[in-house]
Motif scaffolding. Structure first.
Motif, PDB file in Angstrom:
ATOM      1  N   ALA A   1      16.215  10.961  -7.090  1.00  0.00           N
ATOM      2  CA  ALA A   1      15.352  12.112  -7.347  1.00  0.00           C
ATOM      3  C   ALA A   1      14.687  12.628  -6.075  1.00  0.00           C
ATOM      4  N   ASN A   2      15.301  12.345  -4.921  1.00  0.00           N
ATOM      5  CA  ASN A   2      14.729  12.805  -3.665  1.00  0.00           C
ATOM      6  C   ASN A   2      15.625  13.781  -2.936  1.00  0.00           C
ATOM      7  N   ASN A   3      16.744  14.120  -3.536  1.00  0.00           N
ATOM      8  CA  ASN A   3      17.727  14.998  -2.905  1.00  0.00           C
ATOM      9  C   ASN A   3      18.341  15.781  -4.045  1.00  0.00           C
TER      10      ASN A   3
ATOM     11  N   MET B   1      19.472   1.112  -4.294  1.00  0.00           N
ATOM     12  CA  MET B   1      19.695   2.460  -4.810  1.00  0.00           C
ATOM     13  C   MET B   1      18.485   2.958  -5.591  1.00  0.00           C
ATOM     14  N   GLU B   2      18.367   4.273  -5.651  1.00  0.00           N
ATOM     15  CA  GLU B   2      17.460   4.884  -6.621  1.00  0.00           C
ATOM     16  C   GLU B   2      18.296   5.000  -7.891  1.00  0.00           C
ATOM     17  N   PRO B   3      17.970   4.259  -8.936  1.00  0.00           N
ATOM     18  CA  PRO B   3      18.774   4.356 -10.161  1.00  0.00           C
ATOM     19  C   PRO B   3      18.682   5.750 -10.783  1.00  0.00           C
TER      20      PRO B   3
ATOM     21  N   CYS C   1      20.189   9.073  -1.545  1.00  0.00           N
ATOM     22  CA  CYS C   1      19.034   8.306  -2.016  1.00  0.00           C
ATOM     23  C   CYS C   1      18.047   8.145  -0.865  1.00  0.00           C
ATOM     24  N   TYR C   2      16.770   8.335  -1.163  1.00  0.00           N
ATOM     25  CA  TYR C   2      15.710   8.187  -0.151  1.00  0.00           C
ATOM     26  C   TYR C   2      14.896   6.942  -0.482  1.00  0.00           C
ATOM     27  N   HIS C   3      14.565   6.190   0.550  1.00  0.00           N
ATOM     28  CA  HIS C   3      13.824   4.951   0.310  1.00  0.00           C
ATOM     29  C   HIS C   3      12.587   4.836   1.196  1.00  0.00           C
ATOM     30  N   GLY C   4      11.989   5.986   1.527  1.00  0.00           N
ATOM     31  CA  GLY C   4      10.846   5.943   2.426  1.00  0.00           C
ATOM     32  C   GLY C   4      11.343   5.956   3.865  1.00  0.00           C
ATOM     33  N   HIS C   5      10.408   5.819   4.824  1.00  0.00           N
ATOM     34  CA  HIS C   5      10.830   5.975   6.224  1.00  0.00           C
ATOM     35  C   HIS C   5      11.116   4.637   6.913  1.00  0.00           C
TER      36      HIS C   5
ATOM     37  N   GLY D   1       5.917   2.412  -6.468  1.00  0.00           N
ATOM     38  CA  GLY D   1       4.938   3.161  -5.675  1.00  0.00           C
ATOM     39  C   GLY D   1       4.437   4.277  -6.570  1.00  0.00           C
ATOM     40  N   LYS D   2       3.996   5.358  -5.968  1.00  0.00           N
ATOM     41  CA  LYS D   2       3.600   6.563  -6.718  1.00  0.00           C
ATOM     42  C   LYS D   2       2.742   6.249  -7.952  1.00  0.00           C
ATOM     43  N   ILE D   3       3.302   6.315  -9.160  1.00  0.00           N
ATOM     44  CA  ILE D   3       2.484   6.187 -10.375  1.00  0.00           C
ATOM     45  C   ILE D   3       1.673   4.888 -10.415  1.00  0.00           C
TER      46      ILE D   3
ATOM     47  N   SER E   1       0.772  -1.247   0.000  1.00  0.00           N
ATOM     48  CA  SER E   1       0.000   0.000   0.000  1.00  0.00           C
ATOM     49  C   SER E   1       0.803   1.296   0.000  1.00  0.00           C
ATOM     50  N   SER E   2       2.142   1.210   0.000  1.00  0.00           N
ATOM     51  CA  SER E   2       2.941   2.437  -0.116  1.00  0.00           C
ATOM     52  C   SER E   2       4.342   2.083  -0.587  1.00  0.00           C
ATOM     53  N   GLY E   3       5.080   3.103  -0.983  1.00  0.00           N
ATOM     54  CA  GLY E   3       6.461   2.899  -1.392  1.00  0.00           C
ATOM     55  C   GLY E   3       7.320   2.414  -0.231  1.00  0.00           C
ATOM     56  N   THR E   4       7.091   2.985   0.930  1.00  0.00           N
ATOM     57  CA  THR E   4       7.852   2.580   2.120  1.00  0.00           C
ATOM     58  C   THR E   4       7.652   1.086   2.399  1.00  0.00           C
ATOM     59  N   GLU E   5       6.402   0.661   2.317  1.00  0.00           N
ATOM     60  CA  GLU E   5       6.088  -0.750   2.566  1.00  0.00           C
ATOM     61  C   GLU E   5       6.759  -1.647   1.510  1.00  0.00           C
ATOM     62  N   ALA E   6       6.807  -1.156   0.288  1.00  0.00           N
ATOM     63  CA  ALA E   6       7.453  -1.932  -0.778  1.00  0.00           C
ATOM     64  C   ALA E   6       8.939  -2.119  -0.468  1.00  0.00           C
ATOM     65  N   VAL E   7       9.606  -1.033  -0.064  1.00  0.00           N
ATOM     66  CA  VAL E   7      11.035  -1.101   0.230  1.00  0.00           C
ATOM     67  C   VAL E   7      11.304  -1.992   1.442  1.00  0.00           C
ATOM     68  N   MET E   8      10.486  -1.820   2.471  1.00  0.00           N
ATOM     69  CA  MET E   8      10.644  -2.621   3.686  1.00  0.00           C
ATOM     70  C   MET E   8      10.545  -4.112   3.360  1.00  0.00           C
TER      71      MET E   8
ATOM     72  N   PHE F   1      16.708  -2.061  -7.144  1.00  0.00           N
ATOM     73  CA  PHE F   1      16.432  -0.740  -7.711  1.00  0.00           C
ATOM     74  C   PHE F   1      15.147  -0.233  -7.061  1.00  0.00           C
ATOM     75  N   ASP F   2      15.261   0.837  -6.302  1.00  0.00           N
ATOM     76  CA  ASP F   2      14.070   1.476  -5.756  1.00  0.00           C
ATOM     77  C   ASP F   2      13.525   2.408  -6.834  1.00  0.00           C
ATOM     78  N   GLU F   3      12.498   1.925  -7.500  1.00  0.00           N
ATOM     79  CA  GLU F   3      11.912   2.672  -8.629  1.00  0.00           C
ATOM     80  C   GLU F   3      10.566   3.295  -8.241  1.00  0.00           C
ATOM     81  N   VAL F   4      10.441   3.672  -6.979  1.00  0.00           N
ATOM     82  CA  VAL F   4       9.175   4.271  -6.544  1.00  0.00           C
ATOM     83  C   VAL F   4       8.895   5.571  -7.308  1.00  0.00           C
ATOM     84  N   ILE F   5       9.951   6.332  -7.604  1.00  0.00           N
ATOM     85  CA  ILE F   5       9.752   7.527  -8.458  1.00  0.00           C
ATOM     86  C   ILE F   5       9.961   7.200  -9.936  1.00  0.00           C
ATOM     87  N   SER F   6      11.048   6.510 -10.259  1.00  0.00           N
ATOM     88  CA  SER F   6      11.421   6.327 -11.672  1.00  0.00           C
ATOM     89  C   SER F   6      10.555   5.296 -12.388  1.00  0.00           C
TER      90      SER F   6
END
Ligand SMILES: *Cc1c(COP(=O)(O)O)cnc(C)c1O
Length: 436
Positions: free
Chosen positions: A217-219, A212-214, A150-154, A273-275, A122-129, A245-250
């Motif tokens: 885009a969070n910093n 990594m965020e390939p 690189c940011y990967h959620g909380h 996540g996101k889109i 249900s969220s990008g953070t949950e996906a990464v976790m 690859f954390d592709e929550v944005i990309s």
């Protein structure tokens, strides 16, 4: 138009924010929304149509935040809206498998050659976790290597920054994270092959994965060379460490198959996540059949969710992604974004402003520097003062950027060339004030 010519009304937003402070920490439900690094109270948005949003004081803005990325089709996309309404009429969640989940899973896997199987959350953070747990479950190792900037959620173990030195154990950036968790994370700089080499040489036998965020885009937008990403891939393979690859944005942003497809690099696990949720809370992680076979109920890595893949969220995701697989969708997005950015860039070049506009696909960033910025320590904090002025000037003129200079901007399919021309003109006017 100058700084004082026109001050937009913010009375209703201001009053609502004062009220919100009684209910929520800092008056918000996610920290950057509080406008701490720009001026004035946060705007309370009541409506979005296409590329424009309207606040409670009836000010209208061309929006480049787009809900922080999910709204690649703009606000209130008709096909998403109709599909959601039709679905909601039959109930919102059953906690059972449903046909819409199948359809979205099938659509994604069919058009994304880098993954075989997916699990919705249900969220990008949950996906990464969940992806981290999977990587640890598959390898039987516990440490994680991440990149500064690189940011990967909380996620607890990823809310860390580098300590001193080239490859160091993480130091947590939030209270409430046990030192033992932060110690499981090794933080290294982007764009430095030798740092990765050293970290892997010393810790590969206890490291489950590199995340990594390939497209970081969070910093700011810290676009890496393809050769560096290839090096990361190659080193992970050589050392028996999984690459996430954390592709929550990309993901679904720089192409339907995200950065994996853009750079043609095969990671071991991907997060989304996101889109993917078409504006609803959806995340996902995906990998090969073999790796996904470790997830419960097939395998021993437990992961579950009460509202995971609920029909309403699946309907929104499906209606969104069906529009993204249309011929030339991403080419057109990249072209108009490039044209928009170039207009502003040329204006700034003619005037000798110290500013540049890194961009990829429909993501752009405003960097107050003429250097190419590849790592977070190259970002001069002084640029953030300029951003603050820019943000204020843009609100006066009807353009909304995310309220921090470290955030990227997003162009949506609803931004027409005319909208982008209008925005570019307003951005140029505002930059004249910034650099006056
Ligand atoms: C937004 C983001 C996340 C977190 O997603 P949430 O849905 O906010 O939990 C994780 N990783 C990246 C790369 C992101 O951009």
């Amino acid at each position: 138009m100058s700084f004082t010519d026109q001050i937009i009304k913010r009375e209703k937003s201001e009053a609502l924010f004062e009220e919100a402070k009684q209910y929520f920490p800092g008056g918000v439900n996610s920290p950057v929304r509080a406008f701490k690094s720009v001026s004035g109270p946060p705007l309370f948005i009541k409506e979005g149509q296409g590329c424009r949003i309207t606040d409670e004081d009836d000010n209208q803005f061309i929006d480049f935040c787009c809900s922080w990325g999910p709204l690649i089709l703009g606000h209130n996309n008709a096909l998403i809206r109709e599909r959601v309404i039709e679905t909601v009429k039959k109930g919102t969640s059953f906690g059972t498998p449903n046909r819409l989940g199948n359809e979205l899973g099938k659509l994604i896997l069919h058009h994304h050659p880098y993954i075989d199987k997916i699990r919705f959350v249900s969220s990008g953070t949950e996906a990464v976790m969940s992806a981290l747990r999977l990587a640890r479950g598959v390898t039987g190792k516990s440490k994680v290597i991440k990149f500064e900037g690189c940011y990967h959620g909380h996620v607890d173990s990823l809310l860390v920054k580098a300590g001193s030195g080239l490859a160091t154990f993480g130091v947590s950036t939030s209270a409430g994270i046990p030192e033992a968790f932060a110690k499981e994370t090794i933080v290294i700089p982007l764009n430095q092959p030798e740092a990765l080499e050293k970290a892997l040489k010393e810790h590969a036998n206890e490291t489950a994965c590199v995340i990594m965020e390939p497209v970081p885009a969070n910093n700011g937008l810290l676009l890496q060379d393809r050769s560096f990403l290839q090096y990361v891939r190659q080193q992970c393979t050589a050392h028996g460490v999984l690459l996430i690859f954390d592709e929550v944005i990309s993901g679904f942003r720089v192409g339907f198959s995200g950065a994996a497809g853009y750079y043609d690099i095969q990671p071991d696990i991907l997060t989304f996540g996101k889109i993917i949720g078409g504006g609803m809370p959806v995340g996902a992680y995906a990998a090969s059949h073999e790796i996904m076979g470790h997830i419960a109920p097939d395998g021993p890595v437990y992961q579950a969710g009460t509202l995971s893949a609920n029909p309403v969220a699946m309907a929104a995701g499906l209606a969104a992604l069906e529009q993204l697989i249309q011929e030339d969708f991403y080419e057109r997005m990249a072209q108009k974004t490039h044209r928009f950015v170039e207009t502003i860039e040329q204006f700034c070049l003619d005037r000798g402003y110290e500013i540049s506009f890194p961009h990829i696909g429909s993501i752009f960033w405003i960097a107050f520097s003429n250097e190419r910025i590849l790592a977070s320590d190259q970002i001069d904090p002084a640029g953030m003062e300029k951003f603050k002025v820019l943000h204020h000037e843009l609100l006066q003129r009807g353009v909304y950027l995310g309220p921090s200079g470290y955030e990227v901007g997003f162009v949506s399919a609803a931004h027409t060339d005319a909208d982008l021309d209008e925005a570019a003109e307003k951005i140029c006017e505002s930059l004249e004030v910034v650099f006056a």
